[in-house]
Scaffold this motif. Structure first.
Motif, short mmCIF file in Angstrom:
data_model
loop_
_atom_site.label_atom_id
_atom_site.label_comp_id
_atom_site.label_asym_id
_atom_site.label_seq_id
_atom_site.Cartn_x
_atom_site.Cartn_y
_atom_site.Cartn_z
N MET A 1 43.95 28.10 40.83
CA MET A 1 43.64 29.09 39.83
C MET A 1 42.49 29.97 40.33
SD MET A 1 45.48 27.81 36.81
CE MET A 1 44.74 28.96 35.77
N LYS A 2 42.65 31.24 40.07
CA LYS A 2 41.73 32.26 40.58
C LYS A 2 40.28 32.01 40.19
CE LYS A 2 41.44 37.30 40.47
NZ LYS A 2 42.18 38.49 40.05
N GLU A 3 40.06 31.55 38.97
CA GLU A 3 38.67 31.40 38.50
C GLU A 3 37.88 30.35 39.26
OE1 GLU A 3 40.95 28.67 35.59
OE2 GLU A 3 41.28 30.70 36.31
N PHE A 4 38.55 29.51 40.03
CA PHE A 4 37.86 28.49 40.81
C PHE A 4 37.40 29.00 42.18
CE2 PHE A 4 40.66 25.76 38.09
CZ PHE A 4 39.64 25.32 37.26
N VAL A 5 37.76 30.23 42.52
CA VAL A 5 37.36 30.83 43.79
C VAL A 5 36.21 31.79 43.51
CG1 VAL A 5 38.08 32.26 45.73
CG2 VAL A 5 39.69 30.63 44.72
N VAL A 6 35.10 31.57 44.18
CA VAL A 6 33.91 32.42 44.02
C VAL A 6 33.94 33.48 45.11
CG1 VAL A 6 31.39 32.47 43.95
CG2 VAL A 6 32.64 30.47 43.05
N ILE A 7 34.22 34.70 44.73
CA ILE A 7 34.36 35.79 45.70
C ILE A 7 33.09 35.99 46.52
CG2 ILE A 7 33.74 37.61 44.07
CD1 ILE A 7 36.35 37.84 46.90
N HIS A 8 31.95 35.73 45.94
CA HIS A 8 30.68 35.93 46.66
C HIS A 8 30.54 34.98 47.85
CE1 HIS A 8 29.33 38.90 43.83
NE2 HIS A 8 29.71 38.10 42.85
N ASP A 9 31.30 33.90 47.87
CA ASP A 9 31.28 33.00 49.02
C ASP A 9 31.92 33.64 50.25
OD1 ASP A 9 30.08 31.10 47.43
OD2 ASP A 9 31.91 29.91 47.16
N TYR A 35 37.91 41.95 50.74
CA TYR A 35 37.77 40.73 49.94
C TYR A 35 37.94 41.02 48.45
CZ TYR A 35 36.14 38.29 54.10
OH TYR A 35 36.06 37.73 55.35
N HIS A 36 37.28 42.06 47.97
CA HIS A 36 37.38 42.39 46.55
C HIS A 36 38.80 42.82 46.17
CE1 HIS A 36 33.33 42.00 45.01
NE2 HIS A 36 32.86 42.55 46.13
N THR A 37 39.44 43.58 47.04
CA THR A 37 40.79 44.05 46.76
C THR A 37 41.77 42.88 46.71
OG1 THR A 37 40.31 46.18 47.80
CG2 THR A 37 42.64 45.60 47.52
N MET A 38 41.68 41.99 47.68
CA MET A 38 42.57 40.83 47.70
C MET A 38 42.37 39.99 46.45
SD MET A 38 44.92 39.27 49.60
CE MET A 38 44.64 39.64 51.33
N TYR A 39 41.13 39.75 46.11
CA TYR A 39 40.82 38.95 44.92
C TYR A 39 41.35 39.62 43.65
CZ TYR A 39 38.19 35.99 41.71
OH TYR A 39 37.85 35.11 40.71
N ASP A 40 41.12 40.92 43.54
CA ASP A 40 41.56 41.66 42.35
C ASP A 40 43.08 41.68 42.22
OD1 ASP A 40 38.92 42.14 41.73
OD2 ASP A 40 38.94 44.22 42.46
N LEU A 41 43.79 41.74 43.33
CA LEU A 41 45.26 41.79 43.30
C LEU A 41 45.89 40.43 43.01
CD1 LEU A 41 46.03 44.15 46.31
CD2 LEU A 41 46.42 44.63 43.88
N LYS A 81 47.95 44.25 49.31
CA LYS A 81 49.12 44.16 48.44
C LYS A 81 50.28 43.51 49.19
CE LYS A 81 51.60 45.24 44.75
NZ LYS A 81 51.80 44.11 43.85
N HIS A 82 50.48 43.90 50.43
CA HIS A 82 51.56 43.32 51.23
C HIS A 82 51.32 41.82 51.44
CE1 HIS A 82 53.84 42.26 54.85
NE2 HIS A 82 54.75 43.06 54.33
N VAL A 83 50.11 41.45 51.73
CA VAL A 83 49.79 40.03 51.96
C VAL A 83 49.97 39.22 50.68
CG1 VAL A 83 47.94 38.42 52.56
CG2 VAL A 83 48.28 40.48 53.93
N ILE A 84 49.49 39.74 49.57
CA ILE A 84 49.64 39.05 48.28
C ILE A 84 51.12 38.88 47.93
CG2 ILE A 84 49.42 39.44 45.78
CD1 ILE A 84 46.92 38.21 46.78
N ASP A 85 51.91 39.92 48.20
CA ASP A 85 53.33 39.88 47.87
C ASP A 85 54.15 39.03 48.85
OD1 ASP A 85 52.83 41.50 45.70
OD2 ASP A 85 53.56 43.33 46.66
#
Length: 95
Positions: A1-9, A35-41, A81-85
């Motif tokens: 789940m996304k909320e368990f990943v701390v982007i600042h790390d 990093y922010h884009t991947m996390y946001d997507l 986007k390509h990596v996430i998809d």
């Protein structure tokens, strides 16, 4: 789940990216935008381990690329986007 990943790390500093012939600030900004884009997507219910692998892929893929200095926001978004998809295309060698 996304909320368990701390982007600042994952975010990098100029000291971490190195000198880059005086362009460390640009490299740092662009890497952190990845990093922010991947996390946001990423979907809110993405598996924690998968998101961590995708975020780690950014450093492994981009820190050695000269284009990181001048890469455009649109190109960062398109790659993320390509990596996430299609994570299986990018994580095959790591499985």
């Amino acid at each position: 789940m996304k909320e368990f990943v701390v982007i600042h790390d994952y975010l990098v500093t100029q000291e971490l990216v190195g000198d880059w012939d005086g362009q460390a600030e640009e490299v740092t900004e662009n890497m952190n935008e990845f990093y922010h884009t991947m996390y946001d997507l990423a979907d809110e219910d993405i598996e924690t381990e998968l998101l961590e692998q995708l975020l780690s892929l950014i450093w492994d893929t981009w820190i050695c690329q000269d284009v990181i200095v001048d890469i455009e926001t649109e190109d960062i978004y398109d790659w993320c986007k390509h990596v996430i998809d299609n994570p299986e295309q990018h994580l095959k060698s790591e499985e």
